[in-house]
Design a protein around this motif. Structure first.
Motif, short mmCIF file in Angstrom:
data_model
loop_
_atom_site.label_atom_id
_atom_site.label_comp_id
_atom_site.label_asym_id
_atom_site.label_seq_id
_atom_site.Cartn_x
_atom_site.Cartn_y
_atom_site.Cartn_z
N LEU A 163 22.58 12.11 33.93
CA LEU A 163 22.87 11.24 35.00
C LEU A 163 21.56 11.74 35.45
CD1 LEU A 163 25.28 12.92 37.89
CD2 LEU A 163 25.32 10.28 36.59
N TYR A 164 20.35 10.04 36.12
CA TYR A 164 19.08 9.88 37.10
C TYR A 164 19.30 9.92 38.11
CZ TYR A 164 18.01 10.71 31.72
OH TYR A 164 17.46 11.11 31.04
N VAL A 165 18.31 10.42 38.94
CA VAL A 165 18.65 10.11 40.72
C VAL A 165 16.68 8.77 40.45
CG1 VAL A 165 18.76 10.53 42.48
CG2 VAL A 165 20.18 11.75 40.57
N SER A 166 17.54 7.54 41.09
CA SER A 166 15.92 7.74 42.09
C SER A 166 15.99 7.53 43.41
CB SER A 166 16.34 5.75 41.59
OG SER A 166 16.89 5.12 42.03
N THR A 182 14.79 13.69 50.86
CA THR A 182 16.04 13.28 49.96
C THR A 182 15.37 13.98 48.22
OG1 THR A 182 16.71 11.11 51.09
CG2 THR A 182 17.14 11.29 48.21
N ARG A 183 13.68 13.29 47.95
CA ARG A 183 13.59 14.27 46.91
C ARG A 183 13.49 15.99 46.64
NH1 ARG A 183 9.16 16.61 44.86
NH2 ARG A 183 8.96 15.66 42.45
N GLN A 184 13.19 16.45 47.86
CA GLN A 184 13.56 18.11 48.26
C GLN A 184 14.93 17.98 47.76
OE1 GLN A 184 11.32 20.44 47.95
NE2 GLN A 184 12.75 21.24 47.64
N ILE A 185 16.08 17.29 48.97
CA ILE A 185 17.51 17.45 48.95
C ILE A 185 17.69 17.35 47.30
CG2 ILE A 185 19.25 16.79 49.20
CD1 ILE A 185 18.46 15.46 51.81
N TRP A 186 17.11 16.28 46.41
CA TRP A 186 17.92 16.66 45.02
C TRP A 186 17.83 18.10 43.70
CZ3 TRP A 186 22.10 14.08 44.38
CH2 TRP A 186 22.14 12.39 44.76
N LEU A 187 16.68 18.14 44.30
CA LEU A 187 15.49 19.39 43.80
C LEU A 187 16.01 20.69 44.63
CD1 LEU A 187 11.78 18.61 44.63
CD2 LEU A 187 13.21 18.95 42.10
N ASP A 188 16.93 20.99 45.12
CA ASP A 188 17.51 21.62 45.67
C ASP A 188 18.90 21.76 44.93
OD1 ASP A 188 15.83 22.54 47.08
OD2 ASP A 188 16.54 22.35 48.68
N ILE A 189 19.89 20.33 45.07
CA ILE A 189 20.79 20.37 44.31
C ILE A 189 20.79 21.19 42.61
CG2 ILE A 189 22.58 18.94 43.54
CD1 ILE A 189 22.04 17.77 46.13
N GLY A 190 19.93 20.43 42.53
CA GLY A 190 19.62 21.69 41.11
C GLY A 190 19.10 19.99 39.39
N VAL A 191 18.61 18.93 40.31
CA VAL A 191 18.33 17.78 39.83
C VAL A 191 17.19 18.00 38.92
CG1 VAL A 191 17.48 15.04 39.40
CG2 VAL A 191 19.96 15.63 41.19
N PRO A 192 16.64 18.26 37.67
CA PRO A 192 15.46 18.74 37.45
C PRO A 192 14.16 16.96 37.52
CG PRO A 192 16.25 17.72 35.35
CD PRO A 192 17.68 17.81 36.36
N PRO A 193 13.18 18.07 37.99
CA PRO A 193 11.87 16.90 37.81
C PRO A 193 11.88 15.33 37.50
CG PRO A 193 10.89 18.56 38.18
CD PRO A 193 13.02 18.87 38.19
N SER A 194 12.08 15.81 35.76
CA SER A 194 12.58 14.95 35.12
C SER A 194 13.09 13.52 35.02
CB SER A 194 12.11 15.63 33.81
OG SER A 194 13.12 15.83 33.20
N HIS A 195 14.11 14.09 36.05
CA HIS A 195 15.89 13.07 36.39
C HIS A 195 15.51 12.01 37.83
CE1 HIS A 195 18.15 13.96 32.74
NE2 HIS A 195 16.81 14.17 32.38
N LEU A 196 14.32 12.64 37.85
CA LEU A 196 13.86 11.87 39.94
C LEU A 196 13.20 11.70 39.72
CD1 LEU A 196 15.58 12.77 42.05
CD2 LEU A 196 14.57 15.11 42.65
N LEU A 197 13.47 9.94 40.13
CA LEU A 197 12.28 8.95 40.09
C LEU A 197 12.22 8.17 40.97
CD1 LEU A 197 14.41 7.65 36.35
CD2 LEU A 197 12.53 9.18 36.99
#
Ligand code: SER
Length: 537
Positions: A163-166, A182-197
């Protein structure tokens, strides 16, 4: 504070239990028993049972009271009055806080038009189902992201590394900052920065129209291949990396002067295409290989005189046979759903679009698949079998749907004969030197007889003649203006200002009681207010 919220929300998701598929497999697509029906009901149950959402039925695909739309094209359409603040406070809708639904959508005309892509690729449809959850002034970004992630990774068992998240990168020209929350929420959920665009306005700021509620959105994309860094393929039109879920955070109102004002109430509007989700979970690269389509493809083959479907595309698809399978299986779903909802093939607006869809389906059936007349309508019971449990009107209307399709097919096939004769008569009369066929004849064949323009081209190509392209474009543009209501002023609507309405509510100005206007009687030639006792029974 956010971490506290995460801890507070996590127990809400609980252990995966709605579908016991996660432990039963290593991920290689999805176990065969995970049907489209199971995937749909898992979505609805997850939000209804675990997260207290009200299940609202799909609205019909014919939009009610919204001349800006030909067809319902997103789950949020029926909730537009809530976003706009124009909902009648006495209606059920006014009490909606958390809602979930599976909405019948048609994207075949107007702003969202996928008609030309259908059959050419394997993931666009004229009819599709949009799964969605909404918060109207209830939860916001954190809970929406947490629930979406929990459903995808824990309940559906999709590996997080696919999964990738924009998220919204901001837009200096509009004075909009990046959606760091939203970026911080995804990081806290565990989405790695490389998958957060981060992406800009076009991809990650969703707007309902030229004015009205809007806001940043965050989209979840799936990599069908896996085991690689696919970040560069997100939003790059790759069939292998597809967007599956769009979470919109309604924070602003786009004013008519194009400025943005904060909304009095923040809302969440999400939408996930069922067909794409099913292809992900069933491990298929093509939506047509999922159980939403395979029964139809099988039945089309039974009625055809060509080989079975083999999934070929483009130049490899000789004679466009596989494209015909895809077009017919897509279009019969659209025809069934639209006719059940009262949209019949006709001469303007949505009806005209449906007529084109029907005629396109008939042509592919008869000319490419070499199926007998009546084959198209005979597929309706299969559509009812795959969709009728969720949309019961299909069961009720099945006979009528078949009658409408058969009547229209009959009429079209005789128009085809008439059209071919007219083309040949015109060719015999015209001056071949210029090799240009009058656009007015092509256009009237199309408009009056429903003769497809690409069929006109095909017949003319054999004679080395071409329709005058500029003149044809001009006629099409002229017709488009009329069909979209631009000339009739249909679009001009009085839209109450959402913020003014909120201010009236804040000041506790009571809602106008217009009940009396329905309480009248006609005495001879005079209306008078009815105050007699039977009114108050
Ligand atoms: N309205 C948004 C969309 O159509 C999310 O549902 O994508």
């Amino acid at each position: 504070m956010f971490r506290l919220l995460l801890r507070r929300l996590r127990p809400l998701s609980g252990p995966p239990g709605l579908l016991s598929v996660r432990s039963a497999r290593s991920f290689s697509g999805c176990p065969p028993e995970l049907s489209a029906a199971g995937i749909r009901s898992t979505f609805l149950d997850f939000f209804r049972q675990k997260h207290g959402h009200l299940l609202v039925p799909s609205s019909p695909v014919r939009p009610r009271g919204d001349p800006s739309l030909l067809f319902v094209n997103a789950g949020m359409n029926q909730f537009k009055p809530i976003f706009l603040g124009t909902v009648d406070p006495r209606s059920d809708m006014a009490s909606y806080r958390r809602v979930v639904n599976s909405q019948k959508c048609v994207r075949a005309g107007g702003k969202h038009n996928d008609l030309e892509d259908v059959g050419r690729d394997v993931y666009h449809h004229t009819f599709f189902e949009m799964l969605g959850n909404w918060s109207f002034g209830d939860y916001f970004k954190e809970e929406a992201c947490l629930m979406a992630w929990s459903l995808l990774t824990e309940h559906y068992g999709i590996p997080a590394d696919r999964l990738y998240v924009s998220y919204f990168a901001g837009d200096a020209a509009s004075g909009l900052t990046a959606d760091e929350d939203t970026r911080q929420i995804w990081l806290d959920i565990g989405v790695p920065p490389s998958h957060l665009l981060p992406f800009g306005l076009k991809e990650n700021f969703w707007e309902m129209g030229d004015s009205g509620p809007c806001g940043p959105c965050t989209e979840i994309h799936y990599d069908h291949v896996g085991g690689r860094d696919a970040a560069s393929l997100v939003n790059a039109d790759s069939p292998d990396v597809v967007e599956i879920w769009n979470l919109v955070f309604m924070q602003y109102n786009r004013e008519v002067d194009n400025s943005l004002r904060l909304l009095p109430q923040f809302s969440v509007d999400t939408g996930m295409g069922l067909e794409r989700l099913v292809s992900v979970l069933q491990g298929k690269r093509s939506n047509y290989d999922t159980d939403l389509f395979t029964p139809l493809i099988h039945d089309i083959h039974q009625r055809s005189r060509v080989g079975p479907y083999s999934g070929r595309m483009g130049a490899a698809d000789h004679g466009k046979v596989d494209m015909a399978y895809r077009v017919v299986s897509d279009h019969i779903r659209t025809l069934s759903v639209c006719i059940a909802d009262g949209v019949h093939p006709g001469m303007s607006g949505a009806e005209l679009v449906l007529r084109r869809i029907l005629r396109r389906a008939v042509r592919f059936c008869v000319e490419v698949l070499q199926a007998p007349q009546g084959a198209l309508a005979s597929l309706v019971p299969t559509v009812v079998h795959t969709l009728g449990d969720v949309y019961p009107e299909l069961h009720r209307e099945a006979d009528r749907i078949m009658d409408v399709i058969n009547e229209n097919e009959d009429h079209f096939l005789s128009s085809l004969q008439q059209g071919s004769r007219l083309i040949h008569r015109t060719l015999n009369k015209m001056d071949y030197k210029h090799g240009v066929f009058p656009a007015s004849v092509a256009w009237s064949l199309h408009r009056d007889l429903g003769f497809p323009l690409d069929l006109v081209d095909l017949i003319l190509e054999e004679k080395g003649v071409q329709v005058d392209p500029q003149e044809l474009d001009r006629l099409i543009a002229e017709n488009h203006k009329v069909a979209s209501g631009e000339q009739s002023g249909e679009r001009s609507q009085v839209m109450l200002d959402i913020l003014s309405l909120a201010e009236l509510q804040r000041l506790a100005v009571p809602h106008t009681d217009d009940g009396l206007k329905y309480q009248y009687r006609l005495d001879q030639d005079r209306y008078s207010t009815r105050t007699d006792s039977h009114l108050h029974r």
